[in-house]
Write a protein that holds these residues in place. Structure first.
Motif, PDB file in Angstrom:
ATOM      1  N   ILE A   1       0.736  -1.427  -0.098  1.00  0.00           N
ATOM      2  CA  ILE A   1       0.169   0.030   0.087  1.00  0.00           C
ATOM      3  C   ILE A   1       0.971   1.391   0.004  1.00  0.00           C
ATOM      4  CG2 ILE A   1      -1.725   1.463   1.411  1.00  0.00           C
ATOM      5  CD1 ILE A   1      -2.991  -1.437   2.296  1.00  0.00           C
ATOM      6  N   GLY A   2       1.796   1.157   0.922  1.00  0.00           N
ATOM      7  CA  GLY A   2       2.848   2.412   0.718  1.00  0.00           C
ATOM      8  C   GLY A   2       3.525   2.639  -0.614  1.00  0.00           C
ATOM      9  N   GLU A   3       3.859   1.520  -1.234  1.00  0.00           N
ATOM     10  CA  GLU A   3       4.423   1.860  -2.706  1.00  0.00           C
ATOM     11  C   GLU A   3       3.424   2.451  -3.616  1.00  0.00           C
ATOM     12  OE1 GLU A   3       5.877  -2.148  -3.601  1.00  0.00           O
ATOM     13  OE2 GLU A   3       7.469  -2.103  -2.202  1.00  0.00           O
ATOM     14  N   ALA A   4       2.093   1.887  -3.571  1.00  0.00           N
ATOM     15  CA  ALA A   4       1.112   2.170  -4.383  1.00  0.00           C
ATOM     16  C   ALA A   4       0.917   3.961  -4.143  1.00  0.00           C
ATOM     17  CB  ALA A   4      -0.300   1.510  -4.160  1.00  0.00           C
ATOM     18  N   CYS A   5       0.806   4.293  -2.930  1.00  0.00           N
ATOM     19  CA  CYS A   5       0.465   5.662  -2.258  1.00  0.00           C
ATOM     20  C   CYS A   5       1.750   6.460  -2.724  1.00  0.00           C
ATOM     21  CB  CYS A   5       0.204   5.695  -1.060  1.00  0.00           C
ATOM     22  SG  CYS A   5      -1.481   4.997  -0.531  1.00  0.00           S
ATOM     23  N   GLY A   6       3.035   6.083  -2.551  1.00  0.00           N
ATOM     24  CA  GLY A   6       4.203   6.720  -3.139  1.00  0.00           C
ATOM     25  C   GLY A   6       4.242   6.991  -4.292  1.00  0.00           C
ATOM     26  N   ARG A   7       3.836   6.019  -5.237  1.00  0.00           N
ATOM     27  CA  ARG A   7       3.767   6.427  -6.909  1.00  0.00           C
ATOM     28  C   ARG A   7       2.783   7.310  -7.207  1.00  0.00           C
ATOM     29  NH1 ARG A   7       4.008   0.705  -7.032  1.00  0.00           N
ATOM     30  NH2 ARG A   7       1.701   0.788  -7.479  1.00  0.00           N
ATOM     31  N   LEU A   8       1.652   7.354  -6.385  1.00  0.00           N
ATOM     32  CA  LEU A   8       0.500   8.365  -6.407  1.00  0.00           C
ATOM     33  C   LEU A   8       0.752   9.724  -5.907  1.00  0.00           C
ATOM     34  CD1 LEU A   8      -2.220   5.634  -6.215  1.00  0.00           C
ATOM     35  CD2 LEU A   8      -1.697   6.816  -8.403  1.00  0.00           C
ATOM     36  N   LEU A   9       1.652   9.769  -5.062  1.00  0.00           N
ATOM     37  CA  LEU A   9       1.772  11.146  -4.135  1.00  0.00           C
ATOM     38  C   LEU A   9       0.569  11.037  -3.338  1.00  0.00           C
ATOM     39  CD1 LEU A   9       3.690  13.167  -6.676  1.00  0.00           C
ATOM     40  CD2 LEU A   9       4.826  11.726  -5.007  1.00  0.00           C
ATOM     41  N   ARG A  10       0.430  10.207  -2.756  1.00  0.00           N
ATOM     42  CA  ARG A  10      -1.061  10.239  -1.889  1.00  0.00           C
ATOM     43  C   ARG A  10      -0.706   9.864  -0.572  1.00  0.00           C
ATOM     44  NH1 ARG A  10      -5.443   6.645  -4.447  1.00  0.00           N
ATOM     45  NH2 ARG A  10      -5.454   8.422  -5.833  1.00  0.00           N
ATOM     46  N   PRO A  11      -1.118  10.906   0.316  1.00  0.00           N
ATOM     47  CA  PRO A  11      -0.750  10.487   2.042  1.00  0.00           C
ATOM     48  C   PRO A  11      -1.407   9.378   2.482  1.00  0.00           C
ATOM     49  CG  PRO A  11      -2.391  12.219   1.549  1.00  0.00           C
ATOM     50  CD  PRO A  11      -1.972  12.027   0.083  1.00  0.00           C
ATOM     51  N   VAL A  12      -0.654   8.639   3.213  1.00  0.00           N
ATOM     52  CA  VAL A  12      -0.868   7.365   3.798  1.00  0.00           C
ATOM     53  C   VAL A  12      -0.653   7.182   5.153  1.00  0.00           C
ATOM     54  CG1 VAL A  12       1.148   6.394   3.096  1.00  0.00           C
ATOM     55  CG2 VAL A  12      -0.800   4.739   3.307  1.00  0.00           C
ATOM     56  N   THR A  13      -1.449   6.483   6.255  1.00  0.00           N
ATOM     57  CA  THR A  13      -1.093   6.250   7.496  1.00  0.00           C
ATOM     58  C   THR A  13      -0.998   4.756   7.357  1.00  0.00           C
ATOM     59  OG1 THR A  13      -2.052   8.291   8.347  1.00  0.00           O
ATOM     60  CG2 THR A  13      -1.852   6.528  10.016  1.00  0.00           C
ATOM     61  N   LEU A  14       0.067   4.146   7.821  1.00  0.00           N
ATOM     62  CA  LEU A  14       0.060   2.787   7.940  1.00  0.00           C
ATOM     63  C   LEU A  14       0.495   2.320   9.590  1.00  0.00           C
ATOM     64  CD1 LEU A  14       2.721   2.282   4.935  1.00  0.00           C
ATOM     65  CD2 LEU A  14       0.163   1.807   4.972  1.00  0.00           C
TER      66      LEU A  14
END
Length: 479
Positions: free
Chosen positions: A236-249
């Motif tokens: 999920i972090g990799e996907a959000c990184g590509r999308l420049l999307r904030p994420v809490t894990l």
């Protein structure tokens, strides 16, 4: 049967378009408890669209005080369902009812009330004098549509840790609960309807991993909040990184319990269930690595072994039960595999090690203790997520800290000592997100989260609200 045949999308109950359904199995009996609707990609699309439409509706336009009023009604509606919800979760995942009532029963209501209070006391805008003249109005605006993806071990509070601050901030939410505990997730939808939360502000769509991945990458999502395994969190972090999307894990853990030279072993033993074997060991922050001083090693092994051996294993709905079944056959087999690996590596089992002979039905595993374990062993390094403890010897405080920090994880931990100042000093040296001294319990008012492979970001406390707010600066020239 607790059948829930429809998804909750846009304030309506809607049959899945391209999803299907899933049987939810009772952990203690291995019988079908109920059937839940399961979302497919098209259903995820519909839920995200409803959440995006709701951003232009009354929810975001409300004042913070008005949203707080709605959240308090939501909290009351959840509290009214607490007893039934707790029992349902116990049947779904095997959590002992004495734990399920405060966590899955009343936990969500407490979080909703807490964040209602936070936003009621806050302002949307702050005026700051400019460093070179002029002024800046700093606004706090909702980040947008939130994808909240939650696991099966604490399904209600872990969902509320995302829903409550997100709604308080003015965001809209698509909740994707785990299929294993899909049934209880719809309680949020029932209570939201009763509380008058506008259509589309909260959407509930149980789904499998493929549909969950579709949600994470959806172009209509503005932020992802995830609790689950480290492996899934990395993806999920990799996907959000590509999308420049904030994420809490909020991910896995393998926390240490340091038993100091001066520890009161009676206190430690009395708290062992709640800090090391809580929820049948299916708890990310559990202190499952017990570090014992060489001078008292035999005492610690005896205290831990006798305490664990005395724990009652059985029906999670029985108030006398300390250890219930694991959530699924797959989870039981995974835990038994770790036990077999520890045995194959030559480590001593002082109690447990298999399945209870008197409980042929249900996914039970005996609470198990391994003694004399080197910290490099797989059972010390891998998150087992079941009722399995290891005991490792240390020489002095520096050695204990080094062993505690010798882990890819950093989520929890405990220090057991008669000197709280000494405990605080040790806690400062542990590389982890949370530590308890002679105690461990999450605090609504304080941030919770991990470092290293245990995740990114924090939930709970005022810090748990910040990820759902986007600051905007409006500059004004000197008059």
């Amino acid at each position: 049967m607790f059948d829930r045949n429809d998804l909750y999308i846009g304030g309506q109950w809607i049959a899945p378009v391209d999803g299907g359904s899933v049987d939810v199995i009772e952990a203690a009996t291995e019988k079908v408890l109920g059937r839940s609707a399961l979302a497919g990609p098209a259903d995820i699309d519909a839920a995200v669209a409803a959440a995006r439409d709701a951003l232009g509706g009354p929810w975001v336009a409300m004042s913070r005080a008005e949203r707080a009023d709605v959240l308090e009604r939501f909290a009351a509606a959840m509290a009214a369902r607490a007893k039934e919800t707790a029992e349902l979760v116990s049947r779904e995942n095997g959590m002992p009812i004495t734990l399920a009532k405060p966590t899955n029963g009343y936990g969500p209501s407490a979080m909703l009330k807490y964040y209602a209070g936070l936003i009621r006391a806050a302002q949307d805008e702050e005026v700051r004098p400019g460093a070179l003249g002029g002024r800046t109005v700093v606004r706090s605006e909702p980040v947008g549509v939130v994808a909240a993806i939650t696991p099966w071990n604490y399904p209600q509070p872990l969902a509320a840790m995302k829903i409550a601050p997100a709604l308080a901030a003015g965001c809209t939410v698509v909740l994707k609960p785990a299929p294993e505990t899909a049934l209880d997730a719809f309680v949020f939808a029932d209570a939201a309807q009763e509380a008058g939360i506008p259509a589309g502000v909260l959407n509930v769509v149980p789904a499998d991993r493929e549909a969950g991945a579709h949600l994470v990458a959806h172009p209509g999502v503005d932020k992802v909040a995830f609790t689950g395994s480290t492996a899934a969190g990395r993806a999920i972090g990799e996907a959000c990184g590509r999308l420049l999307r904030p994420v809490t894990l909020e991910l896995g853990g393998k926390s240490a319990a340091i038993v100091a030279e001066d520890a009161d072993l009676t206190v430690f033993a009395d708290h062992l269930l709640e800090v090391s074997l809580v929820n049948n060991g299916q708890t990310c922050h559990a202190s499952t690595r017990i570090l014992a001083p060489r001078s008292r090693y035999a005492e610690v092994v005896e205290a831990v072994t006798e305490t664990v051996r005395a724990l009652r294993v059985g029906d999670p709905l029985d108030k006398a039960t300390a250890i219930g079944p694991l959530v699924s056959a797959a989870q039981r087999d995974r835990v038994l595999g770790h036990i077999a690996a520890g045995r194959a590596d030559g480590y001593q089992i002082t109690t447990g090690g298999g399945t209870p002979a008197d409980l042929p039905q249900g996914w039970f595993v005996e609470p198990t203790v391994f003694a004399g374990v080197d910290n490099s062993a797989s059972i010390s390094q891998e998150e087992i997520f079941g009722p399995v403890l290891t005991i490792t010897e240390y020489t002095d405080a520096d050695d204990a800290v080094a062993i505690a920090n010798d882990s890819k994880y950093g989520l929890g931990g405990t220090i057991w000592t008669s000197d709280e100042e000494c405990g605080l000093e040790l806690a400062r040296r542990i590389h982890t997100g949370t530590v308890g001294v002679n105690h461990y319990a999450l605090d609504l008012t304080a941030p919770f989260g991990g470092v290293k492979a245990s995740g990114l970001g924090r939930e709970l406390g005022p810090e748990g609200l910040e990820p759902y707010l986007a600051p905007k600066s409006v500059y004004f020239a000197t008059r």
